[in-house]
Write a protein that holds these residues in place. Structure first.
Motif, short mmCIF file in Angstrom:
data_model
loop_
_atom_site.label_atom_id
_atom_site.label_comp_id
_atom_site.label_asym_id
_atom_site.label_seq_id
_atom_site.Cartn_x
_atom_site.Cartn_y
_atom_site.Cartn_z
N ARG A 149 17.36 -11.93 -10.89
CA ARG A 149 17.20 -10.53 -10.54
C ARG A 149 15.83 -10.33 -9.92
NH1 ARG A 149 14.22 -8.07 -14.64
NH2 ARG A 149 14.90 -5.98 -14.15
N LEU A 150 15.66 -9.19 -9.29
CA LEU A 150 14.38 -8.89 -8.67
C LEU A 150 13.31 -8.75 -9.76
CD1 LEU A 150 13.43 -8.36 -5.76
CD2 LEU A 150 13.68 -5.93 -6.22
N PRO A 151 12.16 -9.39 -9.60
CA PRO A 151 11.11 -9.26 -10.60
C PRO A 151 10.72 -7.79 -10.82
CG PRO A 151 10.61 -11.07 -9.12
CD PRO A 151 11.79 -10.33 -8.54
N ASP A 152 10.29 -7.50 -12.02
CA ASP A 152 10.02 -6.11 -12.43
C ASP A 152 9.07 -5.37 -11.50
OD1 ASP A 152 11.72 -6.40 -14.57
OD2 ASP A 152 10.12 -6.86 -15.99
N TRP A 153 7.90 -5.96 -11.24
CA TRP A 153 6.91 -5.21 -10.46
C TRP A 153 7.35 -5.06 -9.01
CZ3 TRP A 153 4.10 -1.52 -11.60
CH2 TRP A 153 3.01 -1.11 -10.83
N ALA A 154 8.04 -6.05 -8.46
CA ALA A 154 8.56 -5.92 -7.09
C ALA A 154 9.53 -4.74 -7.02
CB ALA A 154 9.26 -7.21 -6.66
N GLU A 155 10.36 -4.59 -8.04
CA GLU A 155 11.30 -3.47 -8.07
C GLU A 155 10.56 -2.14 -8.17
OE1 GLU A 155 15.26 -2.05 -10.44
OE2 GLU A 155 14.64 -4.14 -10.56
N VAL A 156 9.50 -2.09 -8.95
CA VAL A 156 8.73 -0.86 -9.10
C VAL A 156 8.11 -0.44 -7.77
CG1 VAL A 156 6.62 0.10 -10.14
CG2 VAL A 156 8.27 -1.11 -11.56
N VAL A 157 7.47 -1.36 -7.06
CA VAL A 157 6.81 -0.95 -5.81
C VAL A 157 7.82 -0.57 -4.74
CG1 VAL A 157 4.62 -2.13 -6.23
CG2 VAL A 157 6.42 -3.33 -5.00
N LEU A 158 8.95 -1.26 -4.69
CA LEU A 158 9.99 -0.86 -3.74
C LEU A 158 10.52 0.52 -4.07
CD1 LEU A 158 12.01 -4.12 -3.11
CD2 LEU A 158 10.89 -2.70 -1.39
N ALA A 159 10.76 0.79 -5.33
CA ALA A 159 11.25 2.10 -5.73
C ALA A 159 10.23 3.18 -5.41
CB ALA A 159 11.59 2.11 -7.22
N VAL B 164 0.89 -1.15 0.00
CA VAL B 164 0.00 0.00 0.00
C VAL B 164 0.93 1.21 0.00
CG1 VAL B 164 -1.72 1.34 1.25
CG2 VAL B 164 -1.88 -1.16 1.21
N ILE B 165 0.84 2.00 -1.07
CA ILE B 165 1.71 3.16 -1.22
C ILE B 165 0.84 4.37 -1.53
CG2 ILE B 165 3.64 4.19 -2.48
CD1 ILE B 165 4.45 1.24 -3.17
N GLU B 166 0.85 5.32 -0.62
CA GLU B 166 0.05 6.54 -0.75
C GLU B 166 -1.40 6.22 -1.10
OE1 GLU B 166 2.37 8.95 -3.44
OE2 GLU B 166 3.71 9.54 -1.80
N GLY B 167 -1.95 5.21 -0.43
CA GLY B 167 -3.35 4.83 -0.60
C GLY B 167 -3.65 3.87 -1.73
N ASP B 168 -2.69 3.62 -2.61
CA ASP B 168 -2.90 2.67 -3.70
C ASP B 168 -2.44 1.28 -3.26
OD1 ASP B 168 -3.86 4.60 -5.48
OD2 ASP B 168 -1.83 5.13 -6.13
N GLU B 169 -3.26 0.26 -3.56
CA GLU B 169 -2.94 -1.11 -3.18
C GLU B 169 -2.37 -1.87 -4.37
OE1 GLU B 169 -6.06 -3.18 -1.11
OE2 GLU B 169 -6.73 -1.31 -0.19
N TYR B 170 -1.35 -2.69 -4.09
CA TYR B 170 -0.70 -3.49 -5.12
C TYR B 170 -0.57 -4.92 -4.61
CZ TYR B 170 0.83 1.17 -6.56
OH TYR B 170 0.87 2.50 -6.93
#
Length: 115
Positions: free
Chosen positions: A98-108, A83-89
């Motif tokens: 390597r780290l999967p793409d979407w995992a990297e996006v949410v961490l970033a 949950v990032i700034e109210g958005d759920e993923y």
């Protein structure tokens, strides 16, 4: 084995004995160690915990901005939710070298404001 993972495993031992938790398998431990090696050069250390089902979670919290959790079960998949700034993923991705793409996006998204 990364010290954060070793500590989480040691902390879970009484829960495995006393509460019947499932201990993490070798594959889950290897995966968690690999993910720690992938994320620690870029972001701060997560909280590492063993869950009752034997999965291993890596969690980051950033106050009101939100949180991210990566979960590993030893099956070659990385399950993550955030949950990032109210958005759920939520996503389930194959874990490779390597780290999967979407995992990297949410961490970033969660942790980029810290750098």
């Amino acid at each position: 084995m990364h010290p954060l993972l070793a500590t989480a495993l040691a902390d879970s031992e009484p829960l495995v004995r006393q509460r019947g938790w499932q201990p993490p398998g070798d594959a889950a431990q290897v995966e968690a160690d690999r993910v720690l090696a992938l994320v620690l050069p870029r972001w701060r250390a997560p909280t590492v915990e063993v869950q009752p089902d034997g999965s291993i979670s890596l969690e980051w919290e950033a106050g009101e901005r939100g949180w991210v959790q990566l979960a590993l079960q030893g099956d070659g998949r990385l399950r993550h939710s955030a949950v990032i700034e109210g958005d759920e993923y939520a996503q389930d991705e194959p874990l490779g070298e390597r780290l999967p793409d979407w995992a990297e996006v949410v961490l970033a998204r969660l942790l980029s404001a810290e750098h």
